[in-house]
Design a protein around this motif. Structure first.
Motif, mmCIF file in Angstrom:
data_model
loop_
_atom_site.group_PDB
_atom_site.id
_atom_site.type_symbol
_atom_site.label_atom_id
_atom_site.label_comp_id
_atom_site.label_asym_id
_atom_site.label_seq_id
_atom_site.Cartn_x
_atom_site.Cartn_y
_atom_site.Cartn_z
ATOM 1 N N LEU A 1 -8.707 8.631 -9.158
ATOM 2 C CA LEU A 1 -8.341 7.402 -9.870
ATOM 3 C C LEU A 1 -6.859 7.081 -9.677
ATOM 4 O O LEU A 1 -6.065 7.063 -10.616
ATOM 5 C CB LEU A 1 -8.684 7.548 -11.359
ATOM 6 N N THR A 2 -6.507 6.809 -8.433
ATOM 7 C CA THR A 2 -5.156 6.367 -8.117
ATOM 8 C C THR A 2 -5.004 4.886 -8.473
ATOM 9 O O THR A 2 -5.990 4.187 -8.744
ATOM 10 C CB THR A 2 -4.860 6.564 -6.625
ATOM 11 N N LEU A 3 -3.773 4.405 -8.440
ATOM 12 C CA LEU A 3 -3.520 2.993 -8.734
ATOM 13 C C LEU A 3 -4.252 2.100 -7.739
ATOM 14 O O LEU A 3 -4.853 1.085 -8.124
ATOM 15 C CB LEU A 3 -2.015 2.709 -8.691
ATOM 16 N N ASP A 4 -4.239 2.475 -6.454
ATOM 17 C CA ASP A 4 -4.917 1.657 -5.442
ATOM 18 C C ASP A 4 -6.421 1.606 -5.690
ATOM 19 O O ASP A 4 -7.056 0.555 -5.519
ATOM 20 C CB ASP A 4 -4.634 2.207 -4.043
ATOM 21 N N PHE A 5 -7.021 2.739 -6.081
ATOM 22 C CA PHE A 5 -8.459 2.763 -6.361
ATOM 23 C C PHE A 5 -8.782 1.840 -7.537
ATOM 24 O O PHE A 5 -9.757 1.084 -7.505
ATOM 25 C CB PHE A 5 -8.915 4.192 -6.668
ATOM 26 N N VAL A 6 -7.958 1.900 -8.574
ATOM 27 C CA VAL A 6 -8.193 1.061 -9.763
ATOM 28 C C VAL A 6 -8.033 -0.423 -9.421
ATOM 29 O O VAL A 6 -8.848 -1.266 -9.829
ATOM 30 C CB VAL A 6 -7.237 1.474 -10.899
ATOM 31 N N THR B 1 -5.298 -8.847 -5.121
ATOM 32 C CA THR B 1 -5.016 -8.789 -3.681
ATOM 33 C C THR B 1 -3.526 -8.631 -3.425
ATOM 34 O O THR B 1 -3.117 -7.844 -2.557
ATOM 35 C CB THR B 1 -5.539 -10.066 -2.995
ATOM 36 N N GLY B 2 -2.710 -9.358 -4.169
ATOM 37 C CA GLY B 2 -1.272 -9.235 -4.015
ATOM 38 C C GLY B 2 -0.775 -7.830 -4.327
ATOM 39 O O GLY B 2 0.088 -7.281 -3.624
ATOM 40 N N LEU B 3 -1.330 -7.223 -5.356
ATOM 41 C CA LEU B 3 -0.927 -5.868 -5.730
ATOM 42 C C LEU B 3 -1.392 -4.828 -4.708
ATOM 43 O O LEU B 3 -0.766 -3.771 -4.565
ATOM 44 C CB LEU B 3 -1.485 -5.522 -7.110
ATOM 45 N N LEU B 4 -2.477 -5.138 -3.996
ATOM 46 C CA LEU B 4 -3.000 -4.228 -2.972
ATOM 47 C C LEU B 4 -2.437 -4.508 -1.580
ATOM 48 O O LEU B 4 -2.858 -3.880 -0.611
ATOM 49 C CB LEU B 4 -4.530 -4.332 -2.912
ATOM 50 N N ALA B 5 -1.507 -5.445 -1.493
ATOM 51 C CA ALA B 5 -1.003 -5.876 -0.180
ATOM 52 C C ALA B 5 -0.547 -4.731 0.721
ATOM 53 O O ALA B 5 -0.869 -4.725 1.918
ATOM 54 C CB ALA B 5 0.115 -6.888 -0.371
ATOM 55 N N PRO B 6 0.198 -3.721 0.215
ATOM 56 C CA PRO B 6 0.632 -2.637 1.119
ATOM 57 C C PRO B 6 -0.533 -1.910 1.787
ATOM 58 O O PRO B 6 -0.462 -1.570 2.971
ATOM 59 C CB PRO B 6 1.412 -1.705 0.184
ATOM 60 N N ARG B 7 -1.615 -1.682 1.041
ATOM 61 C CA ARG B 7 -2.799 -1.024 1.610
ATOM 62 C C ARG B 7 -3.498 -1.929 2.610
ATOM 63 O O ARG B 7 -3.927 -1.490 3.671
ATOM 64 C CB ARG B 7 -3.779 -0.659 0.499
ATOM 65 N N LEU B 8 -3.642 -3.196 2.253
ATOM 66 C CA LEU B 8 -4.392 -4.119 3.093
ATOM 67 C C LEU B 8 -3.660 -4.439 4.398
ATOM 68 O O LEU B 8 -4.296 -4.745 5.409
ATOM 69 C CB LEU B 8 -4.664 -5.415 2.321
#
Length: 409
Positions: free
Chosen positions: A15-20, A193-200
Motif C-alpha cells: 500500500l504505497t502512495l502510488d498504489f493508493v 492522473t496529475g499526482l501519478l505523473a512521475p510513474r506514468l
C-alpha cells in the motif's frame, strides 16, 4: 527504487502512495463502465432491434479486444501520461454526447456504434497504462493480495452506481442524462492522473533498450507463448462471460422475477469487497487448484438460484455468488502473475485483461442470441451459470498437467 531492493517479499510494502493513487484513479474511471448497467434496457426503451442491442453492448469491449494488443506494444517505450489524459477526456466526452442523440434518426444506431468504438479504443490505452503501473507497484509474494485489493476498483462502482443510478434516473429523467452526470468524474480522475505523473511518464523500456526494441518484443512474445497459461486464460474467459452476462442482463431478468437489480449489484459487490479487504492477506496461502473448482460450482449455484429460485432466495444467492467471485478472480489472476517471468509479467497481465475484453464482447451477443431464439431472461442467466461451471472444469484440467502446476499450488 533502491530502498526496496534489499527487502524481502514479506517486508516490501504493497500500500504505497502510488498504489493508493492508482486505486482511486481506476475506481473513478471504472464508473464510466458501471453506468452502462442500464444500457441494454435503455436500448429496449428506444426500440433498438435485439440484434443491434447485442452489437452495441459488445462493440466497446470488442474494440478493447482488438486495440489492447496494439496498445501493449505501443506503450512499452512511451510516456503514458498524455495517453491517460486523452483517454479520460474522450471517455467523458462520449458520456456527455448521448443526451444529444435523436433515437428517431436513421443514423441513431450507427452513431451509437461509432461512439462505443471510440470509447473502447481509448479505454484500451487507458487500461493498458494502468495495468503496467499496477504490476510495477505489486511486490513479489503479494500478487493475490494486490489483485484482490485492486479488483475493488472494478467492483465498488458496480455496487454504488446501479443503486445510485436508479435514484438519479428519477431526478435527471433518463439514461443519457445519467451518463452525462457520470462524465463529471473526469475532474477527480485528472487530479489522480496529475499526482501519478512521475510513474506514468516512466516507460517500461529504458533508453538503453530502445535500440533493441524488436528483439525485446520478440523475447516477450516467446515468453508469453511458452507460458503454458492457455487453459488458465480460457477459464478466465469462461467465468468472465458468466459475470458479464449477469451484469448486462440482470435488469432484464428482474422485470420477470420482481427482484431489484440494484440489490444484485449492491450485495454481490459489497460481499466481494468485505471478503477481499478482510481476507486478502490470506489469499496467497490458499491452494488455487483446490479452491477455484469449488468456488466455481458455488458461484454457478448462486446464478441458477437467482434465475429460477424463489424471490426470498434472491439476496442469499447473490451473496453466495459474491463470496465465490471474491475468491475466484484473485486466485486465477495470481496464477498468471506467479507463472510469468518478471519480464513477461506486465504483458501476461494485460493478456489476462484481454480475456475480460473478449468475454464482455461475447456475453451481450450470446445473451441477445438467446433472446432472439425466443427464450427469455431466465435462459440467458442460466447460460451464464453454465459458463462459470466451464471455468472450473478448465482450471481443473490445467491443474492435472504436472509441468503447469507449481508445488506451492
Amino acid at each position: 527504487m533502491p530502498s526496496q531492493t534489499n527487502q524481502t517479499p514479506d517486508t516490501q510494502k504493497l500500500l504505497t502512495l502510488d498504489f493508493v493513487l492508482l486505486f482511486f484513479l481506476a475506481l473513478f474511471s471504472n464508473c464510466y463502465l458501471a453506468v452502462y448497467y442500464c444500457f441494454e434496457q435503455w436500448l429496449v426503451k428506444v426500440a433498438v432491434d435485439p440484434h443491434w442491442r447485442g452489437l452495441l453492448l459488445g462493440i466497446l469491449f470488442g474494440t478493447l479486444l482488438v486495440a489492447r494488443p496494439c496498445a501493449i506494444v505501443f506503450l512499452l517505450k512511451r510516456n503514458k501520461l498524455p495517453v491517460v489524459i486523452a483517454s479520460l477526456l474522450v471517455s467523458s466526452g462520449v458520456l456527455f454526447s448521448y443526451q444529444y442523440l435523436d433515437p428517431s434518426s436513421p443514423l441513431f444506431e450507427w452513431t451509437l456504434l461509432g461512439l462505443r468504438i471510440l470509447q473502447g479504443t481509448f479505454l484500451a490505452l487507458f487500461s493498458t497504462s494502468v495495468v503496467s503501473v499496477l504490476v510495477s507497484c505489486i511486490p513479489p509474494g503479494q500478487s493475490a493480495r494486490g489483485f484482490a485489493l485492486f479488483s475493488i476498483t472494478f467492483l465498488l462502482p458496480y455496487g454504488i452506481i446501479p443503486s445510485l443510478g436508479e435514484y438519479l434516473l428519477t431526478v435527471v429523467g433518463d439514461e443519457p442524462h445519467l451518463y452525462a452526470l457520470t462524465g463529471l468524474l473526469l475532474i477527480p480522475c485528472l487530479i489522480m492522473t496529475g499526482l501519478l505523473a512521475p510513474r506514468l511518464k516512466k516507460p517500461e523500456l529504458t533508453q538503453r533498450r530502445h535500440t533493441d526494441f524488436r528483439q525485446y518484443v520478440g523475447r516477450l512474445a516467446l515468453g508469453v507463448t511458452h507460458s503454458g497459461l492457455g487453459l488458465v486464460y480460457a477459464s478466465m474467459v469462461s467465468f468472465s462471460i458468466g459475470t458479464s452476462t449477469c451484469i448486462f442482463f440482470i435488469k432484464g431478468l428482474c422485470t420477470l422475477t420482481g427482484g431489484n437489480p440494484a440489490s444484485f449489484f449492491f450485495f454481490y459487490t459489497m460481499t466481494i469487497i468485505l471478503v477481499r479487504v478482510f481476507g486478502s492477506r490470506h489469499l496467497d496461502r490458499l491452494p488455487c487448484y483446490r479452491i477455484v473448482p469449488i468456488v466455481a460450482c458455488t458461484m454457478a449455484l448462486g446464478v441458477f438460484v437467482i434465475a429460477w429460485g424463489p424471490l426470498w432466495a434472491y439476496v442469499p444467492a447473490t451473496i453466495l455468488y459474491g463470496v465465490s467471485l471474491a475468491l475466484l478472480y484473485p486466485l486465477t489472476a495470481s496464477v498468471v502473475y506467479n507463472r510469468s517471468t518478471p519480464r513477461t509479467r506486465t504483458v501476461n497481465s494485460n493478456i489476462m485483461m484481454l480475456t475480460f475484453d473478449m468475454s464482455a464482447l461475447v456475453s451481450p451477443m450470446l445473451g441477445s442470441a438467446v433472446l432472439s431464439m425466443g427464450f427469455d431472461y431466465h435462459a440467458v442467466i442460466t447460460v451464464a451459470g453454465i459458463m462459470i461451471l466451464v471455468c472450473g472444469t478448465l482450471f481443473t484440467l490445467d491443474g492435472l498437467i504436472p509441468r503447469r502446476r507449481p508445488t506451492h499450488y
